[in-house]
Write an enzyme that holds these catalytic residues in place. Structure first.
Site, PDB file in Angstrom:
ATOM      1  N   CYS A  43      10.873  15.027 -41.118  1.00 30.88           N
ATOM      2  CA  CYS A  43      11.809  13.801 -41.339  1.00 30.88           C
ATOM      3  C   CYS A  43      12.988  14.234 -41.735  1.00 30.88           C
ATOM      4  O   CYS A  43      13.428  14.643 -42.986  1.00 30.88           O
ATOM      5  CB  CYS A  43      10.959  12.995 -42.214  1.00 30.88           C
ATOM      6  SG  CYS A  43      11.914  11.521 -42.624  1.00 30.88           S
ATOM      7  N   CYS A  46      14.210  12.134 -44.752  1.00 32.09           N
ATOM      8  CA  CYS A  46      13.603  12.557 -45.967  1.00 32.09           C
ATOM      9  C   CYS A  46      14.473  13.718 -46.536  1.00 32.09           C
ATOM     10  O   CYS A  46      14.278  13.868 -47.969  1.00 32.09           O
ATOM     11  CB  CYS A  46      12.094  12.998 -45.514  1.00 32.09           C
ATOM     12  SG  CYS A  46      11.061  11.613 -45.005  1.00 32.09           S
TER      13      CYS A  46
END
Length: 122
Positions: A43, A46
């Site tokens: 991600c 993230c």
């Protein structure tokens, strides 16, 4: 659990359901909240927000414990928290229950959520 007793700065990785349970129990006993960052290695948002979350952990040390859960490595915790709705998912928990959450790497909204909680609970 020593890391909770010291209310240390930093973001603690929670790799298993057993560790998740320990964090929740220790936070309840210590009387403080937990900010859980649900993310994944793949991600990009993230990864991008991780240094900012680390900074926030220092800013809110003593009132909020910061932990992270990789949804691929610890699916049981992610499922229990209903974290598969979008990543990163920030879930603020108090007394074992989710009290607020934010989906997406939105720094200002994350700060607002934490400040609002700390302000209510001073």
């Amino acid at each position: 659990v020593q890391f909770v007793e010291s209310k240390s700065r930093g973001v603690l990785a929670v790799p298993s359901m057993a560790d998740w349970t320990l964090v929740q129990e220790a936070a309840e006993e210590g009387g403080f909240a937990v900010l859980v960052t649900f993310g994944a290695a793949w991600c990009k948002p993230c990864k991008a927000i991780a240094p900012f979350v680390q900074e926030l952990s220092a800013r809110f040390a003593g009132s909020i414990l910061f932990v992270k859960v990789d949804v691929d490595e610890c699916e049981a915790v992610a499922e229990q928290a209903n974290a598969f709705r979008g990543l990163p998912l920030f879930q603020l928990r108090s007394k074992g229950e989710a009290v607020d959450e934010l989906i997406g790497a939105r720094q200002e909204k994350l700060v607002t959520m934490l400040e609002k909680f700390v302000g209510k609970n001073d």
